[in-house]
Write a protein that holds these residues in place. Structure first.
Motif, PDB file in Angstrom:
ATOM      1  N   ASP A   1      -8.967   6.284  -4.793  1.00  0.00           N
ATOM      2  CA  ASP A   1      -8.419   4.719  -5.350  1.00  0.00           C
ATOM      3  C   ASP A   1      -7.368   4.580  -5.790  1.00  0.00           C
ATOM      4  OD1 ASP A   1     -11.256   4.202  -4.522  1.00  0.00           O
ATOM      5  OD2 ASP A   1     -11.825   4.288  -6.550  1.00  0.00           O
ATOM      6  N   LEU A   2      -6.562   5.663  -6.351  1.00  0.00           N
ATOM      7  CA  LEU A   2      -5.235   5.554  -6.808  1.00  0.00           C
ATOM      8  C   LEU A   2      -4.333   6.198  -5.915  1.00  0.00           C
ATOM      9  CD1 LEU A   2      -5.989   6.404 -10.490  1.00  0.00           C
ATOM     10  CD2 LEU A   2      -5.647   4.127  -9.706  1.00  0.00           C
ATOM     11  N   GLY A   3      -4.742   6.471  -4.693  1.00  0.00           N
ATOM     12  CA  GLY A   3      -3.852   7.116  -3.665  1.00  0.00           C
ATOM     13  C   GLY A   3      -2.906   6.559  -3.049  1.00  0.00           C
ATOM     14  N   ALA A   4      -2.084   7.003  -2.165  1.00  0.00           N
ATOM     15  CA  ALA A   4      -0.971   6.459  -1.543  1.00  0.00           C
ATOM     16  C   ALA A   4      -1.539   5.366  -0.262  1.00  0.00           C
ATOM     17  CB  ALA A   4      -0.402   7.418  -0.863  1.00  0.00           C
ATOM     18  N   ALA A   5      -2.597   5.364   0.251  1.00  0.00           N
ATOM     19  CA  ALA A   5      -3.123   4.463   0.899  1.00  0.00           C
ATOM     20  C   ALA A   5      -3.642   3.267   0.076  1.00  0.00           C
ATOM     21  CB  ALA A   5      -4.246   5.030   2.011  1.00  0.00           C
ATOM     22  N   ALA A   6      -4.362   3.609  -0.715  1.00  0.00           N
ATOM     23  CA  ALA A   6      -5.288   2.619  -1.325  1.00  0.00           C
ATOM     24  C   ALA A   6      -4.360   1.644  -2.075  1.00  0.00           C
ATOM     25  CB  ALA A   6      -6.411   2.890  -2.199  1.00  0.00           C
ATOM     26  N   VAL A   7      -3.469   2.291  -3.111  1.00  0.00           N
ATOM     27  CA  VAL A   7      -2.613   1.763  -3.617  1.00  0.00           C
ATOM     28  C   VAL A   7      -1.288   0.840  -2.935  1.00  0.00           C
ATOM     29  CG1 VAL A   7      -0.884   1.579  -6.021  1.00  0.00           C
ATOM     30  CG2 VAL A   7      -3.358   3.014  -5.733  1.00  0.00           C
ATOM     31  N   PHE A   8      -0.629   1.564  -2.263  1.00  0.00           N
ATOM     32  CA  PHE A   8       0.547   1.141  -1.805  1.00  0.00           C
ATOM     33  C   PHE A   8       0.500   0.712  -0.103  1.00  0.00           C
ATOM     34  CE2 PHE A   8       1.740   4.563  -4.865  1.00  0.00           C
ATOM     35  CZ  PHE A   8       2.307   3.715  -5.692  1.00  0.00           C
ATOM     36  N   GLY A   9      -0.671   0.929   0.367  1.00  0.00           N
ATOM     37  CA  GLY A   9      -0.990   0.522   1.962  1.00  0.00           C
ATOM     38  C   GLY A   9      -0.872  -0.845   2.057  1.00  0.00           C
ATOM     39  N   PRO A  10      -1.480  -1.759   1.274  1.00  0.00           N
ATOM     40  CA  PRO A  10      -1.311  -3.185   1.271  1.00  0.00           C
ATOM     41  C   PRO A  10      -0.079  -3.926   1.478  1.00  0.00           C
ATOM     42  CG  PRO A  10      -3.057  -2.732  -0.314  1.00  0.00           C
ATOM     43  CD  PRO A  10      -2.458  -1.379  -0.069  1.00  0.00           C
ATOM     44  N   GLN A  11       0.863  -3.354   0.708  1.00  0.00           N
ATOM     45  CA  GLN A  11       2.236  -3.691   0.671  1.00  0.00           C
ATOM     46  C   GLN A  11       2.964  -3.521   1.835  1.00  0.00           C
ATOM     47  OE1 GLN A  11       3.545  -1.938  -3.081  1.00  0.00           O
ATOM     48  NE2 GLN A  11       4.843  -0.571  -1.996  1.00  0.00           N
ATOM     49  N   LYS A  12       2.571  -2.369   2.693  1.00  0.00           N
ATOM     50  CA  LYS A  12       3.056  -1.839   3.936  1.00  0.00           C
ATOM     51  C   LYS A  12       2.296  -2.575   5.102  1.00  0.00           C
ATOM     52  CE  LYS A  12       4.123   2.261   1.664  1.00  0.00           C
ATOM     53  NZ  LYS A  12       3.912   3.823   1.565  1.00  0.00           N
ATOM     54  N   GLY A  13       1.280  -3.554   4.700  1.00  0.00           N
ATOM     55  CA  GLY A  13       0.599  -4.176   5.741  1.00  0.00           C
ATOM     56  C   GLY A  13      -0.855  -3.903   6.236  1.00  0.00           C
ATOM     57  N   ALA A  14      -1.236  -2.812   5.468  1.00  0.00           N
ATOM     58  CA  ALA A  14      -2.581  -2.280   5.578  1.00  0.00           C
ATOM     59  C   ALA A  14      -3.672  -3.033   5.270  1.00  0.00           C
ATOM     60  CB  ALA A  14      -2.703  -0.690   5.386  1.00  0.00           C
ATOM     61  N   GLY A  15      -4.490  -3.497   6.042  1.00  0.00           N
ATOM     62  CA  GLY A  15      -5.780  -3.922   5.482  1.00  0.00           C
ATOM     63  C   GLY A  15      -6.912  -3.097   5.470  1.00  0.00           C
ATOM     64  N   PRO A  16      -8.099  -3.478   4.985  1.00  0.00           N
ATOM     65  CA  PRO A  16      -9.130  -2.325   4.538  1.00  0.00           C
ATOM     66  C   PRO A  16      -9.409  -1.254   5.437  1.00  0.00           C
ATOM     67  CG  PRO A  16      -9.605  -4.677   3.901  1.00  0.00           C
ATOM     68  CD  PRO A  16      -8.450  -4.968   4.657  1.00  0.00           C
ATOM     69  N   ASP A  17      -9.477  -1.766   6.646  1.00  0.00           N
ATOM     70  CA  ASP A  17      -9.933  -0.740   7.771  1.00  0.00           C
ATOM     71  C   ASP A  17      -8.712   0.365   7.838  1.00  0.00           C
ATOM     72  OD1 ASP A  17     -12.243  -1.917   8.029  1.00  0.00           O
ATOM     73  OD2 ASP A  17     -11.749  -3.087   9.644  1.00  0.00           O
ATOM     74  N   GLU A  18      -7.692  -0.229   7.830  1.00  0.00           N
ATOM     75  CA  GLU A  18      -6.368   0.568   8.147  1.00  0.00           C
ATOM     76  C   GLU A  18      -6.220   1.479   6.870  1.00  0.00           C
ATOM     77  OE1 GLU A  18      -3.527  -1.934  10.886  1.00  0.00           O
ATOM     78  OE2 GLU A  18      -4.152  -2.689   8.859  1.00  0.00           O
ATOM     79  N   ILE A  19      -6.326   1.095   5.791  1.00  0.00           N
ATOM     80  CA  ILE A  19      -6.345   1.763   4.601  1.00  0.00           C
ATOM     81  C   ILE A  19      -7.314   3.129   4.562  1.00  0.00           C
ATOM     82  CG2 ILE A  19      -6.926   1.950   1.949  1.00  0.00           C
ATOM     83  CD1 ILE A  19      -5.720  -0.803   1.877  1.00  0.00           C
ATOM     84  N   ALA A  20      -8.478   2.768   5.058  1.00  0.00           N
ATOM     85  CA  ALA A  20      -9.690   3.796   5.046  1.00  0.00           C
ATOM     86  C   ALA A  20      -9.446   4.881   6.073  1.00  0.00           C
ATOM     87  CB  ALA A  20     -10.925   3.260   5.443  1.00  0.00           C
ATOM     88  N   LEU A  21      -8.791   4.469   7.114  1.00  0.00           N
ATOM     89  CA  LEU A  21      -8.054   5.294   8.296  1.00  0.00           C
ATOM     90  C   LEU A  21      -6.998   6.065   7.678  1.00  0.00           C
ATOM     91  CD1 LEU A  21      -7.537   4.426  11.908  1.00  0.00           C
ATOM     92  CD2 LEU A  21      -5.778   5.720  10.752  1.00  0.00           C
ATOM     93  N   LEU A  22      -6.149   5.506   6.960  1.00  0.00           N
ATOM     94  CA  LEU A  22      -4.993   6.232   6.396  1.00  0.00           C
ATOM     95  C   LEU A  22      -5.368   7.416   5.259  1.00  0.00           C
ATOM     96  CD1 LEU A  22      -2.551   3.163   6.183  1.00  0.00           C
ATOM     97  CD2 LEU A  22      -2.176   5.231   7.694  1.00  0.00           C
ATOM     98  N   ASP A  23      -6.239   6.978   4.584  1.00  0.00           N
ATOM     99  CA  ASP A  23      -6.683   7.850   3.397  1.00  0.00           C
ATOM    100  C   ASP A  23      -7.343   9.032   4.216  1.00  0.00           C
ATOM    101  OD1 ASP A  23      -7.000   8.109   0.572  1.00  0.00           O
ATOM    102  OD2 ASP A  23      -9.221   8.433   1.229  1.00  0.00           O
ATOM    103  N   ALA A  24      -8.230   8.695   5.082  1.00  0.00           N
ATOM    104  CA  ALA A  24      -8.860   9.947   5.934  1.00  0.00           C
ATOM    105  C   ALA A  24      -8.000  10.720   6.649  1.00  0.00           C
ATOM    106  CB  ALA A  24      -9.950   9.440   6.781  1.00  0.00           C
ATOM    107  N   GLY A  25      -6.899  10.187   7.214  1.00  0.00           N
ATOM    108  CA  GLY A  25      -5.967  10.993   7.822  1.00  0.00           C
ATOM    109  C   GLY A  25      -5.185  11.845   6.648  1.00  0.00           C
ATOM    110  N   LEU A  26      -4.844  11.294   5.680  1.00  0.00           N
ATOM    111  CA  LEU A  26      -4.216  12.244   4.440  1.00  0.00           C
ATOM    112  C   LEU A  26      -5.234  13.417   3.950  1.00  0.00           C
ATOM    113  CD1 LEU A  26      -2.684   9.296   2.262  1.00  0.00           C
ATOM    114  CD2 LEU A  26      -1.323  11.017   4.039  1.00  0.00           C
ATOM    115  N   GLY A  27      -6.444  12.918   4.083  1.00  0.00           N
ATOM    116  CA  GLY A  27      -7.574  14.010   3.778  1.00  0.00           C
ATOM    117  C   GLY A  27      -7.349  15.161   4.853  1.00  0.00           C
ATOM    118  N   ARG A  28      -7.077  14.753   6.031  1.00  0.00           N
ATOM    119  CA  ARG A  28      -7.054  15.929   6.997  1.00  0.00           C
ATOM    120  C   ARG A  28      -5.805  16.833   6.792  1.00  0.00           C
ATOM    121  NH1 ARG A  28     -10.112  14.871  11.723  1.00  0.00           N
ATOM    122  NH2 ARG A  28      -8.899  16.274  12.867  1.00  0.00           N
ATOM    123  N   LEU A  29      -4.757  15.959   6.454  1.00  0.00           N
ATOM    124  CA  LEU A  29      -3.536  16.870   6.150  1.00  0.00           C
ATOM    125  C   LEU A  29      -3.702  17.675   4.838  1.00  0.00           C
ATOM    126  CD1 LEU A  29      -0.467  17.354   6.217  1.00  0.00           C
ATOM    127  CD2 LEU A  29      -0.122  15.104   5.120  1.00  0.00           C
TER     128      LEU A  29
END
Length: 372
Positions: free
Chosen positions: A208-236
Motif C-alpha cells: 500500500d505504501l509501495g512504488a506502484a500504489a503511491v507513485f503509479g497514479p502520477q505516472k498514469g497508472a489506473g487501479p488495474d495497472e497498479i495491481a499489475l505493476l505491484d505484482a511485477g515488482l514482487g516477481r523481481l
C-alpha cells in the motif's frame, strides 16, 4: 560586508532552483546593490539536481551524452563532472534520472507510459560516467516516469532479465510480468568512492505504501495497472537478494531497489546536496539566509530542503527568511525572520506561476527592503 546566502529548492513545474536563486538575487541587488550574495541552489535528487550542483560547485563540467528516453527514442542529455577531491581524486559524476528517464521528458499527460516507460537512459548515462573513470557517483533519482524496479537501468549496466524462454523481457513495468530470471553478475564494480543515491522517498518497494500504489497514479497508472505493476515488482523481489521493505526501495518506481542490489547507498537527498555544495559553511558565515520552494506546507518540515536550510541557520544563529510560491495555511513559519509568498505578491497562484522569475525578483527586492 554582510553576506546573504540564497538556498532555494526548485519551484516544481514552474522554475528550477538555479534560475530561482538568480532571479531572487537580481531583485535583492536592485534595492541593495552592494550586498555580497552567495547562490547555493538546493535539490533533493529530483529535477534540478544537476543544475544545483552546476551552479554551486566551481569547476563543474557538463558532459553531453545521448541516451534512450522514456518513450524509447534517443535524446540528448548530460551528466556533471565535479572537480577532483581528496575522497574522489578522479572526480565525482552527478547523474540525474529526471533528465534521462524522467516524467517531465514526456511533456504532457497524454504521453504518460505507466507500463512501458523504463530507466534504461539513466543506466546509459551512469555507464558513460563510469567509462570516464570517475572515483565516485552521486545519483539523483526523483521525477521518474516508470515503475520498472530499476531493471532498465541495471540492463544498461550489464544485468540480464529474462523470461521463461531465456529471452530479454520487454522494457518497463509491463516486462516484469514475464520475468523469470535475474542475472546481476554482469554489473560493473562500484567506483572506489562508492555510489551515493539522493532521494527524499522512504517508501518500500511493494504494498500500500509501495512504488506502484503511491507513485503509479502520477505516472498514469489506473487501479488495474497498479495491481499489475505491484505484482511485477514482487516477481523481481523474489529473484534479487534485497529486502523489498528497505526504506527507499520504492523510490523512482523501484529504482532505489535496483540500486541497492548493485551496492549503492541511499541517503536523504537534501542533506547530501547541502554537504556536497558546502551549504553548512556558507550559512555559518552569512548574516541572512533565504530558503524556499514552490509550495511550503505542513509536509515541508519533514526533511525537505527548506526545513534543512532553516535548521542549519538556526544552529548557526543566523536569521533565515522564506520565499515560496505559496504558503499553505497549515505551514509553520514562526521560526522564519520573514516569509514572502509569490502568490500574494502576484495576486493569485495563476499569475505567480505564469511568470515566476518576475515574482521572485519582486520577492528579492521586498526582502532586501525588509531585512536591510
Amino acid at each position: 560586508m554582510d553576506a546573504v546566502v540564497l538556498a532555494l529548492d526548485s519551484f516544481k513545474s514552474s522554475i528550477g532552483a538555479a534560475d530561482a536563486v538568480a532571479a531572487l538575487r537580481d531583485g535583492w541587488i536592485s534595492v541593495d546593490p552592494h550586498r555580497e550574495i552567495t547562490l547555493l541552489p538546493m535539490a533533493d535528487g529530483g529535477e534540478g539536481t544537476l543544475d544545483a550542483f552546476a551552479a554551486a560547485v566551481p569547476g563543474a563540467e557538463r558532459v553531453p551524452v545521448t541516451v534512450t528516453g522514456p518513450e524509447g527514442d534517443r535524446i540528448a542529455a548530460s551528466w556533471l563532472l565535479l572537480p577532483p577531491a581528496s575522497d574522489a581524486p578522479d572526480g565525482t559524476a552527478v547523474v540525474e534520472l529526471a533528465s534521462t528517464s524522467g516524467i517531465e521528458l514526456l511533456g504532457s499527460p497524454s504521453r504518460l507510459r505507466p507500463l512501458d516507460a523504463d530507466t534504461r537512459g539513466f543506466g546509459e548515462a551512469i555507464a558513460a560516467a563510469l567509462a570516464h573513470g570517475v572515483s565516485r557517483l552521486v545519483l539523483g533519482i526523483g521525477s521518474s516516469a516508470s515503475t520498472d524496479g530499476g531493471t532498465g537501468m541495471l540492463s544498461a549496466l550489464g544485468a540480464r532479465f529474462t523470461d521463461a524462454a531465456s529471452r530479454p523481457i520487454p522494457p518497463g513495468g509491463r516486462g516484469l510480468g514475464s520475468l523469470s530470471s535475474a542475472d546481476l553478475t554482469g554489473l560493473p564494480a562500484l567506483p572506489a568512492g562508492g555510489v551515493t543515491v539522493l532521494t527524499d522517498v522512504t517508501n518500500p518497494l511493494r504494498g500500500d505504501l509501495g512504488a506502484a500504489a503511491v507513485f503509479g497514479p502520477q505516472k498514469g497508472a489506473g487501479p488495474d495497472e497498479i495491481a499489475l505493476l505491484d505484482a511485477g515488482l514482487g516477481r523481481l523481489a523474489a529473484l534479487v537478494d534485497v529486502d523489498p521493505g528497505t526504506p527507499g526501495a520504492g523510490a523512482a518506481g523501484g529504482t532505489g531497489f535496483g540500486l541497492i542490489a548493485w551496492g549503492a547507498r541511499l541517503v536523504p537527498g537534501a542533506d547530501a546536496v547541502a554537504e556536497l555544495i558546502g551549504l553548512p559553511a556558507a550559512v555559518g558565515a552569512a548574516s541572512v539566509v533565504v530558503a524556499g520552494e514552490g509550495s511550503f506546507d505542513g509536509q515541508s518540515a519533514a526533511g525537505k530542503a527548506p526545513d534543512l536550510v532553516r535548521a542549519l541557520a538556526r544552529a548557526a544563529g543566523v536569521p533565515v527568511a522564506l520565499v515560496a510560491g505559496r504558503i499553505a495555511a497549515d505551514a509553520d513559519v514562526s521560526d522564519f525572520a520573514d516569509a514572502v509568498s509569490l502568490t500574494e505578491l502576484a495576486g493569485s497562484g495563476e499569475a505567480s506561476l505564469s511568470d515566476p522569475a518576475r515574482w521572485l525578483f519582486a520577492a528579492g527586492a521586498e526582502l532586501a527592503r525588509r531585512l536591510a
